[in-house]
Design an enzyme around this catalytic site. Structure first.
Site, short mmCIF file in Angstrom:
data_model
loop_
_atom_site.label_atom_id
_atom_site.label_comp_id
_atom_site.label_asym_id
_atom_site.label_seq_id
_atom_site.Cartn_x
_atom_site.Cartn_y
_atom_site.Cartn_z
N GLU A 5 11.95 15.72 13.10
CA GLU A 5 12.12 15.65 11.58
C GLU A 5 11.37 17.00 10.93
O GLU A 5 10.25 17.11 11.36
CB GLU A 5 11.29 14.46 11.18
N LYS A 10 0.87 -1.19 -0.07
CA LYS A 10 0.03 0.07 -0.02
C LYS A 10 0.83 1.24 0.10
O LYS A 10 1.60 1.50 1.07
CB LYS A 10 -0.96 0.03 1.16
N CYS A 25 15.01 10.78 4.15
CA CYS A 25 15.04 10.40 5.60
C CYS A 25 16.62 10.30 5.97
O CYS A 25 16.85 10.40 7.18
CB CYS A 25 14.73 9.03 5.82
N GLU A 72 11.67 0.70 8.64
CA GLU A 72 12.45 1.70 7.98
C GLU A 72 11.70 3.21 8.57
O GLU A 72 10.80 3.58 7.83
CB GLU A 72 12.80 1.82 6.31
P1 NAD Z 1 3.82 8.14 7.31
O1 NAD Z 1 4.22 7.27 8.43
O2 NAD Z 1 2.74 9.40 7.63
O3 NAD Z 1 3.00 7.22 6.15
C1 NAD Z 1 3.81 6.23 5.67
C2 NAD Z 1 2.56 5.30 5.12
O4 NAD Z 1 1.71 4.83 6.23
C3 NAD Z 1 1.73 5.77 4.12
O5 NAD Z 1 1.37 5.08 2.98
C4 NAD Z 1 0.36 6.11 5.13
O6 NAD Z 1 -0.79 6.02 4.31
C5 NAD Z 1 0.67 4.90 6.05
N1 NAD Z 1 -0.20 5.14 7.22
C6 NAD Z 1 -0.45 6.40 7.84
N2 NAD Z 1 -1.06 5.80 9.11
C7 NAD Z 1 -1.38 4.58 8.98
C8 NAD Z 1 -1.99 3.62 10.05
N3 NAD Z 1 -2.51 4.25 10.98
N4 NAD Z 1 -1.80 2.45 9.67
C9 NAD Z 1 -1.26 1.47 8.42
N5 NAD Z 1 -0.71 2.61 7.47
C10 NAD Z 1 -0.76 4.09 7.79
O7 NAD Z 1 5.05 8.90 6.61
P2 NAD Z 1 5.26 9.66 5.52
O8 NAD Z 1 4.82 11.09 5.65
O9 NAD Z 1 4.37 8.91 4.08
O10 NAD Z 1 6.84 9.77 4.79
C11 NAD Z 1 7.61 10.38 5.64
C12 NAD Z 1 8.50 9.57 6.85
O11 NAD Z 1 9.03 8.61 6.07
C13 NAD Z 1 9.27 10.29 7.33
O12 NAD Z 1 9.40 10.08 8.87
C14 NAD Z 1 10.82 9.63 6.88
O13 NAD Z 1 11.89 9.84 7.81
C15 NAD Z 1 10.24 8.36 6.74
N6 NAD Z 1 11.13 7.56 5.63
C16 NAD Z 1 11.81 6.89 5.85
C17 NAD Z 1 12.59 6.06 5.23
C18 NAD Z 1 13.93 5.01 5.57
O14 NAD Z 1 14.38 4.40 4.82
N7 NAD Z 1 14.15 5.03 6.88
C19 NAD Z 1 12.65 6.28 3.88
C20 NAD Z 1 11.69 7.06 3.53
C21 NAD Z 1 10.99 7.90 4.23
#
Ligand code: NAD
Length: 495
Positions: free
Chosen positions: A380, A172, A281, A247
Protein backbone atom coordinates in the site's frame (compact mmCIF):
# COMPACT_ATOMS: atom_id res chain seq x y z
CA UNK A 1 -12.00 21.59 26.49
CA UNK A 2 -13.86 19.69 23.71
CA UNK A 3 -11.46 16.74 23.67
CA UNK A 4 -13.50 13.72 24.75
CA UNK A 5 -17.23 13.11 24.30
CA UNK A 6 -18.46 10.89 27.12
CA UNK A 7 -22.05 10.41 28.32
CA UNK A 8 -23.38 13.22 26.16
CA UNK A 9 -20.85 15.84 27.29
CA UNK A 10 -17.45 17.18 26.38
CA UNK A 11 -14.56 16.62 28.79
CA UNK A 12 -10.85 17.35 28.85
CA UNK A 13 -8.64 14.26 28.44
CA UNK A 14 -7.44 12.87 31.77
CA UNK A 15 -3.77 12.70 30.71
CA UNK A 16 -3.55 16.49 30.39
CA UNK A 17 -1.23 15.76 27.44
CA UNK A 18 -1.64 18.15 24.48
CA UNK A 19 -2.65 16.60 21.21
CA UNK A 20 -2.53 19.19 18.39
CA UNK A 21 -4.53 18.82 15.18
CA UNK A 22 -2.78 20.30 12.13
CA UNK A 23 -4.06 21.47 8.76
CA UNK A 24 -1.85 19.49 6.36
CA UNK A 25 -2.32 22.05 3.59
CA UNK A 26 -0.30 24.68 5.46
CA UNK A 27 0.98 23.14 8.71
CA UNK A 28 -1.16 25.46 10.89
CA UNK A 29 -2.50 24.18 14.22
CA UNK A 30 -6.30 24.21 14.07
CA UNK A 31 -7.07 22.71 17.49
CA UNK A 32 -5.27 21.45 20.55
CA UNK A 33 -7.00 18.61 22.41
CA UNK A 34 -5.98 16.84 25.58
CA UNK A 35 -5.44 13.13 25.04
CA UNK A 36 -7.60 10.51 26.74
CA UNK A 37 -6.08 8.16 29.28
CA UNK A 38 -7.12 5.15 31.32
CA UNK A 39 -9.68 7.09 33.34
CA UNK A 40 -11.45 8.25 30.20
CA UNK A 41 -11.54 4.73 28.75
CA UNK A 42 -13.13 3.46 31.97
CA UNK A 43 -15.67 6.32 32.05
CA UNK A 44 -16.61 5.94 28.40
CA UNK A 45 -17.04 2.16 28.54
CA UNK A 46 -19.10 2.50 31.72
CA UNK A 47 -21.27 5.18 30.07
CA UNK A 48 -21.85 2.87 27.10
CA UNK A 49 -22.59 -0.07 29.43
CA UNK A 50 -25.11 2.00 31.41
CA UNK A 51 -26.85 3.24 28.27
CA UNK A 52 -27.16 -0.24 26.75
CA UNK A 53 -30.25 -1.67 28.52
CA UNK A 54 -32.56 1.22 27.63
CA UNK A 55 -31.20 1.78 24.12
CA UNK A 56 -31.28 -1.89 23.19
CA UNK A 57 -34.88 -2.07 24.39
CA UNK A 58 -35.99 1.07 22.53
CA UNK A 59 -38.32 0.12 19.70
CA UNK A 60 -36.94 0.21 16.17
CA UNK A 61 -39.29 3.13 15.53
CA UNK A 62 -37.80 5.08 18.45
CA UNK A 63 -34.24 4.47 17.24
CA UNK A 64 -35.27 5.37 13.72
CA UNK A 65 -36.85 8.64 14.86
CA UNK A 66 -33.59 9.78 16.49
CA UNK A 67 -31.60 8.91 13.35
CA UNK A 68 -34.10 10.71 11.12
CA UNK A 69 -33.72 13.85 13.20
CA UNK A 70 -29.94 13.40 13.22
CA UNK A 71 -29.86 13.33 9.39
CA UNK A 72 -31.88 16.56 9.28
CA UNK A 73 -29.66 18.32 11.85
CA UNK A 74 -26.51 17.26 10.07
CA UNK A 75 -27.91 18.54 6.77
CA UNK A 76 -28.45 21.93 8.45
CA UNK A 77 -24.82 21.92 9.63
CA UNK A 78 -23.40 20.41 6.45
CA UNK A 79 -21.10 23.33 5.67
CA UNK A 80 -19.60 23.28 9.18
CA UNK A 81 -18.81 19.56 8.79
CA UNK A 82 -17.40 20.12 5.27
CA UNK A 83 -15.06 22.89 6.47
CA UNK A 84 -13.84 20.99 9.52
CA UNK A 85 -13.25 17.76 7.60
CA UNK A 86 -11.43 19.63 4.85
CA UNK A 87 -9.12 21.39 7.30
CA UNK A 88 -8.20 18.47 9.56
CA UNK A 89 -7.64 15.94 6.75
CA UNK A 90 -6.37 18.29 4.01
CA UNK A 91 -9.23 17.43 1.67
CA UNK A 92 -10.24 19.82 -1.11
CA UNK A 93 -13.47 21.53 -0.05
CA UNK A 94 -15.18 20.26 -3.23
CA UNK A 95 -14.59 16.69 -2.05
CA UNK A 96 -15.99 17.21 1.45
CA UNK A 97 -19.00 19.22 0.17
CA UNK A 98 -19.87 16.78 -2.61
CA UNK A 99 -18.77 13.41 -1.23
CA UNK A 100 -17.86 13.05 2.47
CA UNK A 101 -20.70 15.10 3.97
CA UNK A 102 -23.65 14.23 1.69
CA UNK A 103 -22.53 10.58 1.73
CA UNK A 104 -22.62 10.61 5.52
CA UNK A 105 -26.05 12.27 5.67
CA UNK A 106 -27.35 9.64 3.25
CA UNK A 107 -25.87 6.92 5.46
CA UNK A 108 -27.70 8.26 8.50
CA UNK A 109 -30.96 8.42 6.52
CA UNK A 110 -30.39 4.86 5.28
CA UNK A 111 -29.84 3.48 8.79
CA UNK A 112 -32.90 5.39 10.05
CA UNK A 113 -34.89 3.17 7.65
CA UNK A 114 -32.82 0.03 8.12
CA UNK A 115 -33.31 0.19 11.91
CA UNK A 116 -36.91 -0.88 11.26
CA UNK A 117 -35.97 -3.77 9.00
CA UNK A 118 -34.07 -6.32 11.04
CA UNK A 119 -34.98 -9.68 9.58
CA UNK A 120 -34.80 -13.33 10.63
CA UNK A 121 -36.26 -16.72 9.84
CA UNK A 122 -40.03 -17.22 10.20
CA UNK A 123 -41.32 -18.50 13.53
CA UNK A 124 -42.46 -22.08 12.79
CA UNK A 125 -42.66 -25.71 13.94
CA UNK A 126 -39.44 -27.10 12.52
CA UNK A 127 -40.06 -30.09 14.83
CA UNK A 128 -43.64 -31.28 15.44
CA UNK A 129 -43.18 -30.82 19.20
CA UNK A 130 -41.71 -27.32 19.25
CA UNK A 131 -42.20 -23.81 18.03
CA UNK A 132 -38.94 -22.09 17.14
CA UNK A 133 -38.37 -18.42 16.67
CA UNK A 134 -35.41 -16.16 16.09
CA UNK A 135 -34.46 -13.10 18.07
CA UNK A 136 -31.88 -10.78 16.56
CA UNK A 137 -30.32 -8.98 19.48
CA UNK A 138 -27.83 -6.19 19.95
CA UNK A 139 -24.39 -7.36 21.09
CA UNK A 140 -23.65 -4.75 23.75
CA UNK A 141 -20.79 -2.25 23.96
CA UNK A 142 -18.80 -1.86 20.75
CA UNK A 143 -15.18 -0.68 20.98
CA UNK A 144 -14.34 0.89 17.66
CA UNK A 145 -11.21 2.38 16.13
CA UNK A 146 -11.11 4.37 12.88
CA UNK A 147 -8.44 5.74 10.49
CA UNK A 148 -7.59 9.24 9.24
CA UNK A 149 -8.34 8.98 5.54
CA UNK A 150 -12.12 9.52 5.68
CA UNK A 151 -12.54 10.48 9.35
CA UNK A 152 -16.20 11.50 9.11
CA UNK A 153 -17.36 8.66 6.87
CA UNK A 154 -15.44 6.05 8.84
CA UNK A 155 -16.97 7.30 12.11
CA UNK A 156 -20.40 7.07 10.47
CA UNK A 157 -19.75 3.57 9.07
CA UNK A 158 -18.73 2.32 12.52
CA UNK A 159 -21.35 4.12 14.61
CA UNK A 160 -24.54 3.97 12.52
CA UNK A 161 -25.16 0.22 12.03
CA UNK A 162 -24.07 -0.39 15.62
CA UNK A 163 -26.56 2.02 17.17
CA UNK A 164 -29.34 1.37 14.64
CA UNK A 165 -29.27 -2.25 15.85
CA UNK A 166 -29.43 -1.19 19.52
CA UNK A 167 -25.76 -1.34 20.59
CA UNK A 168 -23.83 1.42 22.31
CA UNK A 169 -20.33 2.42 21.22
CA UNK A 170 -17.02 3.95 22.22
CA UNK A 171 -15.16 5.19 19.13
CA UNK A 172 -11.50 6.19 19.01
CA UNK A 173 -10.78 8.09 15.79
CA UNK A 174 -7.23 8.53 14.46
CA UNK A 175 -5.35 10.98 16.68
CA UNK A 176 -4.54 13.34 13.79
CA UNK A 177 -8.17 13.72 12.60
CA UNK A 178 -10.54 13.53 15.61
CA UNK A 179 -12.60 16.70 15.11
CA UNK A 180 -15.52 15.59 12.91
CA UNK A 181 -16.03 12.40 14.95
CA UNK A 182 -16.51 14.57 18.05
CA UNK A 183 -18.91 16.87 16.18
CA UNK A 184 -20.78 13.82 14.83
CA UNK A 185 -21.41 12.55 18.38
CA UNK A 186 -22.42 16.04 19.54
CA UNK A 187 -25.01 16.48 16.75
CA UNK A 188 -26.37 12.95 17.28
CA UNK A 189 -26.91 13.82 20.95
CA UNK A 190 -28.62 17.08 19.98
CA UNK A 191 -30.96 14.97 17.82
CA UNK A 192 -32.06 13.05 20.91
CA UNK A 193 -29.59 10.18 21.12
CA UNK A 194 -29.48 9.26 24.82
CA UNK A 195 -26.26 10.12 26.68
CA UNK A 196 -23.75 7.26 26.62
CA UNK A 197 -24.99 5.62 23.40
CA UNK A 198 -22.13 7.20 21.42
CA UNK A 199 -18.88 8.15 23.15
CA UNK A 200 -15.74 9.41 21.42
CA UNK A 201 -12.25 9.13 22.90
CA UNK A 202 -9.34 10.93 21.29
CA UNK A 203 -5.71 9.99 21.72
CA UNK A 204 -3.04 7.63 20.48
CA UNK A 205 -3.76 4.14 19.22
CA UNK A 206 -0.93 2.52 21.11
CA UNK A 207 -2.26 3.84 24.45
CA UNK A 208 -5.96 4.68 24.57
CA UNK A 209 -6.76 2.50 21.53
CA UNK A 210 -4.95 -0.51 22.97
CA UNK A 211 -6.71 -0.08 26.31
CA UNK A 212 -10.13 0.13 24.70
CA UNK A 213 -9.45 -3.07 22.76
CA UNK A 214 -8.66 -5.00 25.93
CA UNK A 215 -11.37 -3.61 28.17
CA UNK A 216 -13.32 -6.58 29.59
CA UNK A 217 -16.66 -4.75 29.36
CA UNK A 218 -16.32 -4.21 25.62
CA UNK A 219 -18.25 -6.95 23.82
CA UNK A 220 -17.11 -6.43 20.24
CA UNK A 221 -14.27 -4.73 18.38
CA UNK A 222 -14.87 -2.97 15.12
CA UNK A 223 -11.78 -1.64 13.40
CA UNK A 224 -10.92 0.15 10.17
CA UNK A 225 -7.25 0.73 9.45
CA UNK A 226 -4.10 -0.99 8.29
CA UNK A 227 -3.73 -4.76 8.12
CA UNK A 228 -0.80 -4.56 10.57
CA UNK A 229 -2.84 -2.91 13.32
CA UNK A 230 -5.76 -5.20 12.39
CA UNK A 231 -3.61 -8.13 13.56
CA UNK A 232 -3.10 -6.34 16.90
CA UNK A 233 -6.88 -6.01 17.17
CA UNK A 234 -7.34 -9.74 16.57
CA UNK A 235 -4.74 -10.44 19.19
CA UNK A 236 -6.47 -8.23 21.75
CA UNK A 237 -9.84 -9.82 20.95
CA UNK A 238 -8.46 -13.22 21.85
CA UNK A 239 -7.95 -12.24 25.50
CA UNK A 240 -11.69 -12.07 26.21
CA UNK A 241 -12.99 -13.83 23.06
CA UNK A 242 -14.60 -10.70 21.67
CA UNK A 243 -16.39 -10.63 18.35
CA UNK A 244 -14.33 -8.77 15.70
CA UNK A 245 -15.10 -6.82 12.54
CA UNK A 246 -12.07 -5.74 10.48
CA UNK A 247 -11.88 -3.40 7.47
CA UNK A 248 -8.21 -3.36 6.50
CA UNK A 249 -5.86 -2.37 3.72
CA UNK A 250 -6.29 -2.67 -0.02
CA UNK A 251 -4.33 -2.66 -3.26
CA UNK A 252 -7.04 -2.58 -5.88
CA UNK A 253 -6.36 -3.91 -9.37
CA UNK A 254 -7.71 -1.94 -12.36
CA UNK A 255 -7.85 -4.39 -15.26
CA UNK A 256 -8.08 -2.95 -18.79
CA UNK A 257 -8.91 -5.71 -21.29
CA UNK A 258 -8.04 -5.37 -24.98
CA UNK A 259 -11.60 -4.42 -26.03
CA UNK A 260 -12.01 -1.71 -23.35
CA UNK A 261 -13.17 1.83 -24.09
CA UNK A 262 -9.72 3.35 -23.69
CA UNK A 263 -10.88 6.90 -23.05
CA UNK A 264 -13.24 5.73 -20.30
CA UNK A 265 -10.47 3.60 -18.76
CA UNK A 266 -8.03 6.54 -18.78
CA UNK A 267 -10.54 8.87 -17.09
CA UNK A 268 -11.53 6.12 -14.65
CA UNK A 269 -7.90 5.44 -13.74
CA UNK A 270 -7.15 9.11 -13.08
CA UNK A 271 -10.25 9.67 -10.92
CA UNK A 272 -9.99 6.26 -9.26
CA UNK A 273 -6.33 6.68 -8.31
CA UNK A 274 -6.45 10.33 -7.21
CA UNK A 275 -9.65 10.28 -5.14
CA UNK A 276 -8.78 11.68 -1.71
CA UNK A 277 -5.17 12.12 -2.95
CA UNK A 278 -5.00 8.34 -3.31
CA UNK A 279 -5.56 7.84 0.42
CA UNK A 280 -8.45 5.50 -0.20
CA UNK A 281 -8.40 1.80 0.60
CA UNK A 282 -10.32 1.03 -2.62
CA UNK A 283 -8.34 3.43 -4.87
CA UNK A 284 -7.08 2.12 -8.20
CA UNK A 285 -3.44 1.36 -7.47
CA UNK A 286 -2.43 -1.44 -9.86
CA UNK A 287 -3.39 -0.83 -13.50
CA UNK A 288 -3.09 -4.14 -15.35
CA UNK A 289 -3.38 -3.20 -19.03
CA UNK A 290 -3.51 -5.30 -22.20
CA UNK A 291 -0.26 -4.87 -24.15
CA UNK A 292 -2.09 -3.55 -27.23
CA UNK A 293 -3.37 -0.54 -25.21
CA UNK A 294 -0.48 -0.23 -22.77
CA UNK A 295 1.51 2.75 -24.12
CA UNK A 296 -1.64 4.67 -25.13
CA UNK A 297 -3.05 4.15 -21.62
CA UNK A 298 0.17 5.45 -20.03
CA UNK A 299 0.27 8.50 -22.31
CA UNK A 300 -3.42 9.27 -21.64
CA UNK A 301 -3.15 8.97 -17.85
CA UNK A 302 0.10 10.97 -17.76
CA UNK A 303 -1.53 13.72 -19.83
CA UNK A 304 -4.56 13.99 -17.50
CA UNK A 305 -2.34 13.75 -14.40
CA UNK A 306 -0.36 16.77 -15.63
CA UNK A 307 -3.60 18.81 -15.82
CA UNK A 308 -4.76 18.06 -12.27
CA UNK A 309 -4.67 21.24 -10.17
CA UNK A 310 -2.99 21.10 -6.78
CA UNK A 311 -4.04 24.04 -4.64
CA UNK A 312 -5.33 25.38 -1.33
CA UNK A 313 -7.96 23.07 0.10
CA UNK A 314 -10.40 25.96 0.62
CA UNK A 315 -10.41 26.81 -3.11
CA UNK A 316 -13.34 25.08 -4.86
CA UNK A 317 -11.20 24.94 -8.03
CA UNK A 318 -8.57 22.72 -6.35
CA UNK A 319 -8.56 19.13 -7.62
CA UNK A 320 -5.89 17.58 -5.41
CA UNK A 321 -5.12 18.38 -1.79
CA UNK A 322 -2.08 17.46 0.30
CA UNK A 323 -1.36 14.10 1.88
CA UNK A 324 -2.54 13.87 5.47
CA UNK A 325 0.81 14.66 7.09
CA UNK A 326 4.45 15.34 6.33
CA UNK A 327 5.40 11.97 7.73
CA UNK A 328 3.01 10.27 5.36
CA UNK A 329 4.18 12.40 2.40
CA UNK A 330 7.77 11.35 3.17
CA UNK A 331 6.75 7.69 3.16
CA UNK A 332 5.04 8.06 -0.24
CA UNK A 333 8.00 10.01 -1.65
CA UNK A 334 10.48 7.37 -0.46
CA UNK A 335 8.52 4.57 -2.12
CA UNK A 336 8.45 6.52 -5.39
CA UNK A 337 12.18 7.30 -5.16
CA UNK A 338 12.93 3.59 -4.70
CA UNK A 339 10.69 2.83 -7.71
CA UNK A 340 12.85 5.11 -9.90
CA UNK A 341 15.53 2.45 -9.53
CA UNK A 342 13.46 -0.33 -11.13
CA UNK A 343 10.59 1.25 -13.11
CA UNK A 344 9.68 4.19 -15.37
CA UNK A 345 8.40 7.01 -13.13
CA UNK A 346 6.36 9.78 -14.76
CA UNK A 347 5.54 12.87 -12.66
CA UNK A 348 5.75 12.83 -8.89
CA UNK A 349 7.68 14.96 -6.45
CA UNK A 350 6.62 17.53 -3.88
CA UNK A 351 6.14 21.19 -4.86
CA UNK A 352 9.04 22.93 -3.07
CA UNK A 353 8.28 26.59 -3.73
CA UNK A 354 5.28 28.93 -3.48
CA UNK A 355 2.34 28.55 -1.08
CA UNK A 356 2.07 24.78 -1.47
CA UNK A 357 5.57 24.19 -0.07
CA UNK A 358 4.21 24.66 3.46
CA UNK A 359 1.77 21.77 3.02
CA UNK A 360 2.38 18.06 2.53
CA UNK A 361 1.52 18.06 -1.18
CA UNK A 362 2.69 15.43 -3.65
CA UNK A 363 2.11 15.41 -7.40
CA UNK A 364 0.30 12.60 -9.23
CA UNK A 365 2.75 9.87 -10.13
CA UNK A 366 2.62 7.12 -12.71
CA UNK A 367 4.96 4.18 -12.28
CA UNK A 368 5.07 2.28 -15.58
CA UNK A 369 6.69 -1.13 -16.11
CA UNK A 370 6.32 -1.94 -12.42
CA UNK A 371 6.97 -5.67 -12.17
CA UNK A 372 4.39 -7.74 -10.25
CA UNK A 373 6.94 -8.51 -7.51
CA UNK A 374 8.02 -4.88 -6.97
CA UNK A 375 7.27 -2.95 -3.78
CA UNK A 376 5.20 -0.30 -5.59
CA UNK A 377 3.01 -3.02 -7.13
CA UNK A 378 2.55 -5.04 -3.95
CA UNK A 379 2.49 -2.69 -0.95
CA UNK A 380 0.00 0.00 0.00
CA UNK A 381 1.38 3.43 -0.97
CA UNK A 382 -1.76 5.36 0.04
CA UNK A 383 -0.88 8.34 -2.15
CA UNK A 384 -1.53 9.69 -5.66
CA UNK A 385 0.48 6.91 -7.28
CA UNK A 386 -0.63 4.43 -9.95
CA UNK A 387 1.57 1.47 -10.89
CA UNK A 388 1.05 0.04 -14.39
CA UNK A 389 2.00 -3.34 -15.80
CA UNK A 390 1.11 -5.05 -19.12
CA UNK A 391 -0.49 -8.45 -19.79
CA UNK A 392 -1.07 -10.61 -22.87
CA UNK A 393 -3.86 -13.07 -22.04
CA UNK A 394 -7.05 -12.87 -19.97
CA UNK A 395 -5.78 -15.69 -17.74
CA UNK A 396 -2.68 -13.66 -16.98
CA UNK A 397 -4.77 -10.54 -16.19
CA UNK A 398 -6.94 -12.37 -13.65
CA UNK A 399 -3.89 -14.02 -12.10
CA UNK A 400 -2.15 -10.64 -11.71
CA UNK A 401 -5.31 -9.08 -10.25
CA UNK A 402 -5.43 -11.83 -7.61
CA UNK A 403 -1.69 -11.88 -6.94
CA UNK A 404 -1.95 -9.85 -3.72
CA UNK A 405 -2.63 -10.56 -0.06
CA UNK A 406 -5.39 -7.92 -0.21
CA UNK A 407 -8.93 -8.30 -1.57
CA UNK A 408 -10.95 -5.17 -0.95
CA UNK A 409 -11.91 -3.83 -4.38
CA UNK A 410 -11.16 -4.21 -8.09
CA UNK A 411 -12.42 -3.09 -11.47
CA UNK A 412 -12.64 -4.63 -14.92
CA UNK A 413 -12.79 -2.52 -18.09
CA UNK A 414 -14.32 -4.31 -21.08
CA UNK A 415 -17.29 -4.19 -23.45
CA UNK A 416 -17.44 -7.99 -23.65
CA UNK A 417 -20.13 -9.33 -21.30
CA UNK A 418 -18.40 -12.73 -20.93
CA UNK A 419 -15.08 -11.14 -19.97
CA UNK A 420 -16.90 -8.92 -17.48
CA UNK A 421 -18.72 -11.87 -15.96
CA UNK A 422 -15.52 -13.87 -15.68
CA UNK A 423 -13.72 -10.98 -13.99
CA UNK A 424 -16.52 -10.37 -11.48
CA UNK A 425 -16.62 -14.09 -10.67
CA UNK A 426 -12.91 -14.81 -10.46
CA UNK A 427 -11.39 -11.68 -8.91
CA UNK A 428 -11.24 -12.23 -5.16
CA UNK A 429 -12.38 -8.88 -3.77
CA UNK A 430 -15.28 -7.49 -1.75
CA UNK A 431 -16.37 -5.21 -4.60
CA UNK A 432 -15.78 -5.52 -8.34
CA UNK A 433 -16.82 -2.64 -10.56
CA UNK A 434 -17.34 -3.03 -14.29
CA UNK A 435 -16.33 0.02 -16.34
CA UNK A 436 -16.13 2.22 -13.25
CA UNK A 437 -14.02 2.36 -10.08
CA UNK A 438 -14.87 3.90 -6.66
CA UNK A 439 -18.64 4.60 -6.38
CA UNK A 440 -20.20 3.36 -3.15
CA UNK A 441 -23.80 3.44 -2.07
CA UNK A 442 -25.47 3.15 1.34
CA UNK A 443 -27.60 0.12 0.30
CA UNK A 444 -24.61 -1.98 -0.78
CA UNK A 445 -22.00 -3.65 1.46
CA UNK A 446 -18.35 -2.63 1.72
CA UNK A 447 -15.79 -5.08 3.08
CA UNK A 448 -12.88 -7.24 2.15
CA UNK A 449 -11.66 -10.71 1.27
CA UNK A 450 -8.28 -12.13 2.35
CA UNK A 451 -6.04 -9.75 4.37
CA UNK A 452 -8.39 -6.84 3.68
CA UNK A 453 -10.41 -8.15 6.62
CA UNK A 454 -13.88 -9.53 7.14
CA UNK A 455 -17.34 -8.23 7.83
CA UNK A 456 -19.36 -5.60 6.02
CA UNK A 457 -19.89 -1.88 6.50
CA UNK A 458 -22.99 -0.03 5.20
CA UNK A 459 -26.11 -1.84 3.90
CA UNK A 460 -28.30 -4.18 5.91
CA UNK A 461 -25.48 -6.78 5.72
CA UNK A 462 -23.73 -4.74 8.42
CA UNK A 463 -26.44 -5.90 10.85
CA UNK A 464 -24.90 -9.37 10.62
CA UNK A 465 -21.86 -7.87 12.37
CA UNK A 466 -23.68 -5.87 15.02
CA UNK A 467 -26.41 -8.33 16.04
CA UNK A 468 -26.38 -11.83 17.40
CA UNK A 469 -29.03 -14.35 16.44
CA UNK A 470 -30.75 -16.18 19.29
CA UNK A 471 -32.84 -19.31 18.85
CA UNK A 472 -35.89 -19.49 21.14
CA UNK A 473 -37.62 -22.89 21.32
CA UNK A 474 -40.98 -23.61 22.99
CA UNK A 475 -42.16 -27.08 23.93
CA UNK A 476 -45.60 -27.81 22.43
CA UNK A 477 -46.34 -31.16 24.09
CA UNK A 478 -46.84 -30.10 27.71
CA UNK A 479 -45.79 -33.59 28.88
CA UNK A 480 -43.06 -34.54 31.37
CA UNK A 481 -41.97 -37.66 29.47
CA UNK A 482 -41.16 -36.14 26.10
CA UNK A 483 -40.70 -38.42 23.10
CA UNK A 484 -37.03 -37.54 22.67
CA UNK A 485 -36.30 -38.70 26.27
CA UNK A 486 -36.29 -42.23 24.81
CA UNK A 487 -32.63 -41.56 24.02
CA UNK A 488 -31.92 -41.39 27.76
CA UNK A 489 -34.54 -43.57 29.43
CA UNK A 490 -35.59 -47.11 28.62
CA UNK A 491 -37.92 -47.14 25.58
CA UNK A 492 -40.51 -49.31 27.37
CA UNK A 493 -41.36 -46.54 29.82
CA UNK A 494 -41.66 -43.83 27.14
CA UNK A 495 -44.00 -43.44 24.21
P1 NAD B 1 -3.64 2.60 11.18
O1 NAD B 1 -3.89 1.15 11.19
O2 NAD B 1 -2.27 3.10 11.37
O3 NAD B 1 -4.53 3.33 12.30
C1 NAD B 1 -5.92 3.14 12.37
C2 NAD B 1 -6.38 3.43 13.77
O4 NAD B 1 -5.78 2.48 14.64
C3 NAD B 1 -6.01 4.81 14.30
O5 NAD B 1 -7.08 5.33 15.05
C4 NAD B 1 -4.83 4.50 15.23
O6 NAD B 1 -4.70 5.43 16.28
C5 NAD B 1 -5.22 3.14 15.76
N1 NAD B 1 -4.11 2.33 16.26
C6 NAD B 1 -2.83 2.32 15.84
N2 NAD B 1 -2.10 1.44 16.56
C7 NAD B 1 -2.93 0.89 17.47
C8 NAD B 1 -2.78 -0.09 18.50
N3 NAD B 1 -1.62 -0.68 18.75
N4 NAD B 1 -3.87 -0.42 19.23
C9 NAD B 1 -5.06 0.16 18.99
N5 NAD B 1 -5.25 1.09 18.03
C10 NAD B 1 -4.22 1.45 17.28
O7 NAD B 1 -4.29 3.13 9.80
P2 NAD B 1 -4.28 4.60 9.23
O8 NAD B 1 -2.89 4.89 8.79
O9 NAD B 1 -4.98 5.52 10.16
O10 NAD B 1 -5.25 4.42 7.95
C11 NAD B 1 -4.83 3.93 6.75
C12 NAD B 1 -5.11 2.45 6.64
O11 NAD B 1 -6.52 2.21 6.81
C13 NAD B 1 -4.78 1.88 5.28
O12 NAD B 1 -4.17 0.62 5.44
C14 NAD B 1 -6.15 1.72 4.62
O13 NAD B 1 -6.19 0.77 3.59
C15 NAD B 1 -7.00 1.36 5.77
N6 NAD B 1 -8.42 1.66 5.49
C16 NAD B 1 -9.26 0.61 5.23
C17 NAD B 1 -10.60 0.85 4.96
C18 NAD B 1 -11.55 -0.27 4.69
O14 NAD B 1 -12.75 -0.03 4.64
N7 NAD B 1 -11.09 -1.50 4.50
C19 NAD B 1 -11.09 2.16 4.95
C20 NAD B 1 -10.20 3.20 5.23
C21 NAD B 1 -8.87 2.93 5.51
Amino acid sequence: MNSQFIKGKYHAGSTGESSPVLDPSNGETIAVLTAAGSDDVKLAVQAARDAFPAWSRATPAERSAVLTKFAALMAERAEEFAQLESRQAGKPIRLTREFDVPGTIDNIAFFAGAARNLEGKATAEYSPDHTSSIRREAIGVIGSISPWNYPLQMAAWKILPAIAAGNTIVLKPAEITPLTSLLFAEVATEAGLPAGVVNVLTGRGSTVGAELLRHPDVDMLSFTGSTGVGRTVLDAAATTAKRVHLELGGKAPFVVFEDADLEAAIHGAVAGSLINTGQDCTAATRAIVHRSLYEKFIAGVADLYSKVKLGPTQDPATDLGPLVSETHRDKVAEMVERARGYARVIGGGAPDDGDLAAGSYYRPTLVADATPDSEIFRDEVFGPVLAVTPFDTDDEAIELANDTPYGLAASAWTKDVYRALRATREIRAGAVWVNDHIPIISEMPHGGFKESGFGKDMSTYSFDEYTVVKHVMFDLTGVAAKPWHRTIFAPTEYP
